[in-house]
Each structure stands twice: as C-alpha cells, then as structure tokens.
Write a protein that holds these residues in place. Structure first.
Motif, mmCIF file in Angstrom:
data_model
loop_
_atom_site.group_PDB
_atom_site.id
_atom_site.type_symbol
_atom_site.label_atom_id
_atom_site.label_comp_id
_atom_site.label_asym_id
_atom_site.label_seq_id
_atom_site.Cartn_x
_atom_site.Cartn_y
_atom_site.Cartn_z
ATOM 1 N N UNK A 1 35.301 -6.967 23.895
ATOM 2 C CA UNK A 1 34.096 -7.739 24.226
ATOM 3 C C UNK A 1 34.303 -8.591 25.475
ATOM 4 N N UNK A 2 35.532 -9.067 25.674
ATOM 5 C CA UNK A 2 35.806 -9.866 26.872
ATOM 6 C C UNK A 2 35.826 -8.956 28.110
ATOM 7 N N UNK A 3 36.424 -7.787 27.944
ATOM 8 C CA UNK A 3 36.460 -6.855 29.072
ATOM 9 C C UNK A 3 35.049 -6.376 29.425
ATOM 10 N N UNK A 4 34.210 -6.189 28.413
ATOM 11 C CA UNK A 4 32.809 -5.822 28.691
ATOM 12 C C UNK A 4 32.131 -6.886 29.523
ATOM 13 N N UNK B 1 46.006 -13.484 24.848
ATOM 14 C CA UNK B 1 46.145 -14.203 23.596
ATOM 15 C C UNK B 1 45.163 -13.686 22.532
ATOM 16 N N UNK B 2 44.440 -12.623 22.849
ATOM 17 C CA UNK B 2 43.398 -12.158 21.930
ATOM 18 C C UNK B 2 43.904 -11.075 20.992
ATOM 19 N N UNK B 3 43.383 -11.107 19.794
ATOM 20 C CA UNK B 3 43.507 -10.004 18.865
ATOM 21 C C UNK B 3 43.003 -8.737 19.589
ATOM 22 N N UNK B 4 43.764 -7.630 19.510
ATOM 23 C CA UNK B 4 43.332 -6.401 20.209
ATOM 24 C C UNK B 4 41.883 -6.011 19.912
ATOM 25 N N UNK B 5 41.437 -6.327 18.681
ATOM 26 C CA UNK B 5 40.055 -6.013 18.297
ATOM 27 C C UNK B 5 39.031 -6.741 19.168
ATOM 28 N N UNK B 6 39.447 -7.884 19.739
ATOM 29 C CA UNK B 6 38.496 -8.732 20.461
ATOM 30 C C UNK B 6 38.579 -8.551 21.975
#
Ligand code: ADP
Ligand code: ADP
Length: 229
Positions: A176-179, A168-173
């Motif tokens: 940071x979640x994957x990090x 559900x995240x904007x590709x730009x975001x």
C-alpha cells in the motif's frame, strides 16, 4: 529543469570517508532510487540533502539555492524538501490531523485554518480523511507511513525524500505504501528514495543511482543498471 544537483559531495566521520565525491542531478518529475549495500553511504547522503548532516566538501543545489552554504535559511529550505523516514515519527499523543499540521504551524508559521484545510485535502487524496482524528496507535504501520507522507507534502515541496520508508513495515503492508509512491509519481512529484525494494525501484524509478563504498558505481535507467549488476 534541475531540482537537485549534487556536485562532488564529500563526507567523512573521523577517518572513514563515507561519501567520496558524489555528483548527480535530479530533474523535475523524476523518481530516482538510491540503491546500494548496507554501509555504502545512502543514509548519510539523504541526511546531507536534508540538512541533518553537513558536507565536508562539495555543493548541494536545490534549484538555484546552494543548501550547503552556511548562510542559507534552513527553515526555508526545509519547507522546500519533504522528508519521510523509515520510522514513522508520528507523535503518539497527537491526532493524525495535528501530526500533519504541526510543522506547518510551528515551523512555517501557517495559520491553523490554512494548515488544516491543506491537511484535509492531502488526507482525502490518500484515502485517510476519515482518520483525521484518530491517533497513530489506531492505525496500521502502512497507514502511519501514508500519514507521514501527507505531512511531508504539506508545504508542496519541490523534492520528496523517502528514506527506506518500507523497511520497518510488515511485508503485508509494503504494497500500500509503494502504491502511494507510484501515485505520487503519476502526479509528477519529484522523488529521491533510498530503498532495498529492488523490484519496486525497477518498476517505479526513472533512474537508479547505485552507491558502493561512497562512490557512484552506476547511474542509469533500471534496465541499464540491472543488466550490469
Ligand atoms: P547506508 O545507509 O548505505 O547503510 P550509512 O550512510 O548509514 O550507509 O553509513 C555509511 C558508513 O558511515 C558506515 O560505515 C557507517 O558506520 C558510517 N557512519 C554513518 N553515520 C555515522 C556517524 N554518525 N558516525 C560515524 N560513522 C558513521
Ligand atoms: P507494521 O508491521 O507495519 O509495524 P503494525 O505493527 O502496525 O504493522 O501492525 C501489525 C499488524 O496488525 C498488521 O497486520 C496490521 O494490519 C494490524 N493492525 C495494526 N493496527 C491496526 C488497526 N488499528 N486496525 C486493524 N489492524 C491493525
């Protein structure tokens, strides 16, 4: 040490067999990515592990506990499994700190002090200590998802379930979640994640379980699975 074991898990909705005999293990510190086309049963499998759906047949073991046993203590099991969903599921009218501490206090009967101390520790770890009193709508989608991860880690669970947490995240975001997931892996967290992020699964997962029509089509290292599919 085996953290999670699925043994011939079966689940149907009406006449549709969604999980048709799923067996695999997750060992301590392992990150396992659950991949598969839409409709292959990923979400149903995650729900069975999370006790949101009952299996029709087969067992799911968390350590030495058969969590499919109807006599098992569900609240105790839930404290041992952290869950993050696609939608952040933060309560909009509650601060970040209250969102993170709520289940620990209400469901697991922690004192407010204990819950807040633990929450602040986790927020510190994800670089969001200064957002403790902010409300969800003051955060980006990626920040909200990191708060949801902190909440899932409150009770120091043996297993973290991540269900399409970047969808559900904007590709730009997404980055940071994957990090953050990569960081959790480095800290030794045991993770089962359903994901569409093939490149991330390839990088971060120790093992890929590929579902197709409710059966396991592949179960191997990313290199093994990607080479064959
Ligand atoms: P995925 O997460 O891989 O997309 P799902 O587990 O969501 O797959 O769905 C697998 C199949 O089960 C689909 O055919 C879906 O329509 C069906 N299904 C899922 N949940 C239900 C439900 N509550 N009732 C009926 N059918 C369902
Ligand atoms: P998502 O695509 O994850 O749902 P949002 O809808 O939360 O993202 O945010 C859309 C855009 O607005 C993003 O680029 C995000 O960085 C930005 N944004 C959202 N909330 C804030 C905020 N509180 N401060 C600064 N930027 C924000």
């Amino acid at each position: 040490k085996t953290v999670l074991r699925l043994d011939d898990v079966r689940k149907s909705f009406g006449n549709t067999q969604v999980l048709r005999g799923i067996s695999f293990d997750i060992h301590q510190h392992e990150v396992v990515a659950l991949l598969g086309p839409s409709g292959s049963g990923k979400s149903t499998l995650m729900k069975c592990v999370n006790l949101l759906e009952q299996v029709d047949d087969g067992q799911i073991w968390l350590g030495n506990t058969d969590i499919t046993d109807p006599r098992a203590d569900q609240d105790k099991i839930r404290a041992r499994i952290g869950v993050v969903f696609q939608q952040f599921n933060l309560f909009p009218h509650m601060s970040v700190l209250r969102n993170v501490t709520l289940a620990a206090i209400k469901v697991h009967h922690w004192s407010k002090d204990r819950a807040e101390t633990r929450a602040m520790e986790l927020l510190e770890r994800i670089g969001m200590r200064d957002k403790a009193s902010a409300y969800p709508d003051q955060l980006s989608g990626g920040q909200q998802q990191r708060v949801a991860i902190a909440r899932a880690l409150m009770t120091d669970p043996e297993l973290l379930l991540l269900d399409e947490i970047t969808s559900a995240l904007d590709p730009m975001l997404v980055g940071e979640v994957l990090n953050m997931v990569a960081e959790l892996k480095a800290q030794g967290t045991t993770i089962l994640m359903a994901t569409h992020e093939m490149s991330f699964a390839h990088e971060a997962a120790d093992r890929i379980v590929l579902l197709r029509h409710g059966v396991i089509a592949e179960n191997g290292t990313p290199a093994e699975v990607m080479d064959e599919s």
